[in-house]
Design an enzyme around this catalytic site. Structure first.
Site, PDB file in Angstrom:
ATOM      1  N   GLY A  95      44.274 -49.347   1.340  1.00  0.00           N
ATOM      2  CA  GLY A  95      44.686 -49.565  -0.042  1.00  0.00           C
ATOM      3  C   GLY A  95      46.167 -49.300  -0.254  1.00  0.00           C
ATOM      4  CG  ASP A  96      47.468 -45.514   0.609  1.00  0.00           C
ATOM      5  OD1 ASP A  96      47.120 -45.443  -0.584  1.00  0.00           O
ATOM      6  OD2 ASP A  96      47.079 -44.718   1.478  1.00  0.00           O
TER       7      ASP A  96
END
Length: 304
Positions: A247-248
């Site tokens: 996600g990052d």
């Protein structure tokens, strides 16, 4: 300049072994240590995409020193605020499945928080801030306070967190928010079935102030919504090896192409997140670029 903020960094200790025998002696086949934390992950992937950033947050002790040394070795700037207690160590146990053991973070004092606010107060409209992850214990409204500070200085920001920590910042018009489906359902208080449900929920967040909403769906890809566009992006083909930091990486890919078309930003976002998911660590430049041509972007009306 892009600034990433990680309130609770970690040394991620990855342990690989065939299986775990609880109550007995286990021997690893391999171990690795990484500088971890959501904002730090964003900085590391931005670097791979040729975008400079400065990592902000709190570090302490020998583990904090490891994180600083690691970022410096990768050419990533940092301005961490030194704290008294050691930065935490998280264990990522990898057998036939993944098990994570995340430690409690160190104490962050009011004085530490004020030091961070002073750093952010020095930014200008040419800067962009990425907030990611949890907030220190006892500082539940910190994201709202910092978002207001940036909004009043006309500094744009993106944020990747959940629940009220996210919704409290919408009034300050975040450039990008990236809830996953579970988090979006939690915010809206209802089950979201199908793309149109997701689009409608994302538009609710746009009406409250968000500029761009990228909803990640794990192996099913993502849905992107802005005031004048809505797209469905399937996941490219690949073998899932690592869910930590995907996600990052998605956030980093979107921000790294901020001067490109919206389609190009989306393409790099999904390619970056997928490349990390298909790797043992965060994605490398060549892995991201290898996936970019395989990212499909479909207008939501075309999805059946």
């Amino acid at each position: 300049m892009i600034y990433t903020v990680t309130f609770n960094p970690s040394v991620d200790y990855v342990v690989r072994l065939d299986e775990v025998e609880t109550g007995g002696l286990n021997r690893t086949s391999d171990t690795e240590k990484y500088a971890g934390g959501k904002g730090i992950n964003v900085s590391r992937v931005l670097k791979q995409l040729g975008k400079e950033s400065t990592a902000l947050g709190f570090c302490g002790g020998f583990t904090g020193g490891f994180i600083k040394d690691t970022l410096e070795s990768q050419g990533i700037s940092h301005r961490f605020i030194e704290i008294e207690e050691d930065t935490r160590i998280n264990i990522k146990l990898k057998t036939s499945s993944e098990t994570e053991i995340n430690a409690v973070g160190p104490k962050i004092t009011d004085e530490n928080i004020e030091s961070l606010k002073n750093q952010l107060s020095g930014l200008t409209g040419d800067d962009h801030v990425v907030f990611a992850g949890s907030v220190p214990k006892g500082h539940d409204h910190l994201y709202e306070e910092l978002s207001r500070l940036l909004f009043e200085k006309d500094v744009s920001f993106s944020i990747d967190t959940e629940g009220k920590k996210l919704t409290s910042t919408l009034q300050y018009k975040p450039y990008l928010i990236k809830p996953n489906l579970f988090e979006l359902e939690g915010i809206t208080g209802r089950e979201l079935v199908g793309d149109m449900d997701i689009v409608e929920a994302a538009h609710e967040l746009i009406e409250r102030g968000a500029e761009n909403v990228l909803v990640t769906l794990g192996g099913e890809g993502a849905v992107f919504v802005s005031p004048d566009s809505q797209f469905r992006i399937p996941s490219p083909e690949g073998i899932l090896r690592n869910s930590v930091g995907a996600g990052d990486s998605t956030v980093a890919g979107f921000i790294a192409r901020d001067e490109s078309s919206i389609e190009e930003r989306i393409r790099y976002a999904v390619a970056s997140g997928s490349a990390t998911a298909f790797s043992d660590d965060l994605a490398l430049h060549e892995e991201i670029e290898g996936l970019v041509p395989h990212i499909e972007i479909n207008s939501i009306e075309e999805v059946k």
